[in-house]
Scaffold this active site. Sequence first.
Site, PDB file in Angstrom:
ATOM      1  CG  HIS A 131      61.025  53.062  55.970  1.00  0.00           C
ATOM      2  ND1 HIS A 131      60.264  53.978  55.279  1.00  0.00           N
ATOM      3  CD2 HIS A 131      60.842  53.334  57.286  1.00  0.00           C
ATOM      4  CE1 HIS A 131      59.637  54.763  56.144  1.00  0.00           C
ATOM      5  NE2 HIS A 131      59.972  54.401  57.364  1.00  0.00           N
ATOM      6  CG  HIS A 132      64.417  48.728  57.765  1.00  0.00           C
ATOM      7  ND1 HIS A 132      63.766  47.528  57.717  1.00  0.00           N
ATOM      8  CD2 HIS A 132      63.663  49.524  58.569  1.00  0.00           C
ATOM      9  CE1 HIS A 132      62.687  47.575  58.462  1.00  0.00           C
ATOM     10  NE2 HIS A 132      62.588  48.778  58.993  1.00  0.00           N
ATOM     11  N   GLY A 173      53.539  54.092  56.867  1.00  0.00           N
ATOM     12  CA  GLY A 173      52.412  54.711  57.574  1.00  0.00           C
ATOM     13  C   GLY A 173      52.613  56.211  57.712  1.00  0.00           C
ATOM     14  CB  THR A 188      52.558  50.936  59.612  1.00  0.00           C
ATOM     15  OG1 THR A 188      53.531  49.941  59.270  1.00  0.00           O
ATOM     16  CG2 THR A 188      53.200  52.008  60.468  1.00  0.00           C
ATOM     17  CB  SER A 225      50.879  57.588  66.259  1.00  0.00           C
ATOM     18  OG  SER A 225      51.645  58.402  65.382  1.00  0.00           O
ATOM     19  CG  ASN A 247      56.926  58.864  62.714  1.00  0.00           C
ATOM     20  OD1 ASN A 247      57.392  59.242  63.779  1.00  0.00           O
ATOM     21  ND2 ASN A 247      57.671  58.660  61.648  1.00  0.00           N
ATOM     22  CG  MET A 262      59.808  49.479  66.278  1.00  0.00           C
ATOM     23  SD  MET A 262      60.840  50.870  66.751  1.00  0.00           S
ATOM     24  CE  MET A 262      59.902  51.523  68.110  1.00  0.00           C
ATOM     25  CE  LYS A 267      57.516  50.962  56.309  1.00  0.00           C
ATOM     26  NZ  LYS A 267      56.852  50.522  57.548  1.00  0.00           N
ATOM     27  N   GLY A 303      51.833  51.247  67.374  1.00  0.00           N
ATOM     28  CA  GLY A 303      52.559  51.897  66.295  1.00  0.00           C
ATOM     29  C   GLY A 303      52.596  51.044  65.044  1.00  0.00           C
TER      30      GLY A 303
HETATM   31  N1  LIG Z   1      54.715  54.082  64.650  1.00  0.00           N
HETATM   32  C1  LIG Z   1      56.051  54.168  64.604  1.00  0.00           C
HETATM   33  O1  LIG Z   1      56.658  55.142  65.053  1.00  0.00           O
HETATM   34  C2  LIG Z   1      56.804  52.994  64.038  1.00  0.00           C
HETATM   35  C3  LIG Z   1      58.212  52.971  64.079  1.00  0.00           C
HETATM   36  C4  LIG Z   1      58.869  51.820  63.620  1.00  0.00           C
HETATM   37  C5  LIG Z   1      58.129  50.740  63.150  1.00  0.00           C
HETATM   38  N2  LIG Z   1      56.769  50.833  63.102  1.00  0.00           N
HETATM   39  C6  LIG Z   1      55.931  49.700  62.695  1.00  0.00           C
HETATM   40  O2  LIG Z   1      55.929  48.773  63.764  1.00  0.00           O
HETATM   41  C7  LIG Z   1      55.765  47.451  63.241  1.00  0.00           C
HETATM   42  C8  LIG Z   1      56.904  46.570  63.717  1.00  0.00           C
HETATM   43  O3  LIG Z   1      58.127  47.085  63.216  1.00  0.00           O
HETATM   44  P1  LIG Z   1      59.517  46.351  63.538  1.00  0.00           P
HETATM   45  O4  LIG Z   1      60.535  47.052  62.732  1.00  0.00           O
HETATM   46  O5  LIG Z   1      59.702  46.220  65.002  1.00  0.00           O
HETATM   47  O6  LIG Z   1      59.209  44.922  62.874  1.00  0.00           O
HETATM   48  P2  LIG Z   1      59.748  43.481  63.287  1.00  0.00           P
HETATM   49  O7  LIG Z   1      61.168  43.565  63.745  1.00  0.00           O
HETATM   50  O8  LIG Z   1      59.397  42.573  62.154  1.00  0.00           O
HETATM   51  O9  LIG Z   1      58.863  43.118  64.571  1.00  0.00           O
HETATM   52  C9  LIG Z   1      57.540  42.689  64.511  1.00  0.00           C
HETATM   53  C10 LIG Z   1      57.385  41.642  65.581  1.00  0.00           C
HETATM   54  O10 LIG Z   1      56.012  41.277  65.721  1.00  0.00           O
HETATM   55  C11 LIG Z   1      55.986  39.868  65.884  1.00  0.00           C
HETATM   56  N3  LIG Z   1      54.701  39.249  65.601  1.00  0.00           N
HETATM   57  C12 LIG Z   1      54.245  38.739  64.429  1.00  0.00           C
HETATM   58  N4  LIG Z   1      53.023  38.202  64.602  1.00  0.00           N
HETATM   59  C13 LIG Z   1      52.715  38.379  65.904  1.00  0.00           C
HETATM   60  C14 LIG Z   1      51.606  38.009  66.706  1.00  0.00           C
HETATM   61  N5  LIG Z   1      50.562  37.375  66.188  1.00  0.00           N
HETATM   62  N6  LIG Z   1      51.620  38.317  68.015  1.00  0.00           N
HETATM   63  C15 LIG Z   1      52.667  38.958  68.557  1.00  0.00           C
HETATM   64  N7  LIG Z   1      53.780  39.326  67.855  1.00  0.00           N
HETATM   65  C16 LIG Z   1      53.785  39.047  66.543  1.00  0.00           C
HETATM   66  C17 LIG Z   1      57.068  39.375  64.938  1.00  0.00           C
HETATM   67  O11 LIG Z   1      57.439  38.066  65.247  1.00  0.00           O
HETATM   68  P3  LIG Z   1      58.008  37.111  64.048  1.00  0.00           P
HETATM   69  O12 LIG Z   1      59.265  37.759  63.582  1.00  0.00           O
HETATM   70  O13 LIG Z   1      58.239  35.808  64.773  1.00  0.00           O
HETATM   71  O14 LIG Z   1      56.940  37.056  63.008  1.00  0.00           O
HETATM   72  C18 LIG Z   1      58.176  40.383  65.245  1.00  0.00           C
HETATM   73  O15 LIG Z   1      58.921  39.986  66.384  1.00  0.00           O
HETATM   74  C19 LIG Z   1      55.669  47.621  61.726  1.00  0.00           C
HETATM   75  O16 LIG Z   1      54.306  47.721  61.365  1.00  0.00           O
HETATM   76  C20 LIG Z   1      56.397  48.954  61.480  1.00  0.00           C
HETATM   77  O17 LIG Z   1      55.975  49.571  60.293  1.00  0.00           O
HETATM   78  C21 LIG Z   1      56.111  51.928  63.530  1.00  0.00           C
END
Ligand SMILES: NC(=O)c1ccc[n+]([C@@H]2O[C@H](COP(=O)([O-])OP(=O)(O)OC[C@H]3O[C@@H](n4cnc5c(N)ncnc54)[C@H](OP(=O)(O)O)[C@@H]3O)[C@@H](O)[C@H]2O)c1
Length: 261
Positions: free
Chosen positions: A154-155, A164, A99, A121, A123, A12, A158, A97
């Site tokens: 989801h993929h 969420g 979750t 949120s 989502n 994201m 996750k 965002g």
């Molecule tokens: N609200 C919405 O519409 C929505 C939509 C999509 C996803 N989400 C949520 O958003 C979150 C991220 O999703 P994603 O698919 O982008 O996951 P992702 O690809 O795993 O990205 C999460 C990122 O956060 C980093 N991170 C971990 N610890 C951290 C810290 N202490 N400080 C700063 N960054 C840190 C991770 O780094 P490392 O890989 O090095 O650990 C990774 O780069 C999840 O909770 C997902 O459920 C919400």
Amino acid sequence: MKLAIFGVTGRMGLAIARLAQAAGDVQIVGGVCADEDPALGRDIGELAGLGSLGVVTTADTASGLLGADVVIDFSVASAVTGLLALAARQKVAVVSGTTNLDDAAKKALDKAAQSVPVLWSPNMSLGVQVLAELVEQAVRRLGPGFDVEMTEIHHKKKVDAPSGTAKRLADAARAARPELREVHGRSGDVGARKDDEMAVYGLRGGDVIGDHTVYLFGQGERLELVHRASSRDLFAHGALVAARFLVGKSPQRYTIADVLG
Ligand SMILES: NC(=O)c1ccc[n+]([C@@H]2O[C@H](COP(=O)([O-])OP(=O)(O)OC[C@H]3O[C@@H](n4cnc5c(N)ncnc54)[C@H](OP(=O)(O)O)[C@@H]3O)[C@@H](O)[C@H]2O)c1
């Protein structure tokens, strides 16, 4: 709008960077990643495939937020409380965002909202906001004679379940029927379904961005309310719209419904 991205190296985070840069009126001023991230110290534009932006990733949240009007957070639940404390101190509005927040992080959202505008949120999509409204209406109109259950897909990367968004849709159903009790697995001799049950099941696989289906099962008929996300940019776009909305607002909690007006 001067933007910091927390979790900038994630799926994201990079989608936000790409859309922010394409918007033309957004300046990315910082990006925070985890300490152990191999992309620490790398140029955010290069990571996002945009060419050099002259802004590198940092694991130091305070410096990542410097000069930002707003920070967009898509990271991990365990990092959110720390981010909120620093954003409040540095007067940076927060769109989150992330979750699966625990109670401490949920309280931290309220605390930060005493100092800066905060929108969390699970989502960020317009369609899901409307789906939640439809779920509440359908559950209320059809009443206890209909059994409510839901699935989310989801993929396979996750890390949390149920999603969420599924929790939010469950809340929408409970707004109409407070007695509904979530069930997260049925296996073995579980007996017949009880009237107050509401199963919320997660399927994981492949690269599915996010599908949610709410079922209302009646006698001789069933209603299915479905939302399918076909691009991660959907959430990134919603987060950027929310970020623009927050700039200049007074400190308090906001929702996507507020953004939609
Ligand atoms: N609200 C919405 O519409 C929505 C939509 C999509 C996803 N989400 C949520 O958003 C979150 C991220 O999703 P994603 O698919 O982008 O996951 P992702 O690809 O795993 O990205 C999460 C990122 O956060 C980093 N991170 C971990 N610890 C951290 C810290 N202490 N400080 C700063 N960054 C840190 C991770 O780094 P490392 O890989 O090095 O650990 C990774 O780069 C999840 O909770 C997902 O459920 C919400």
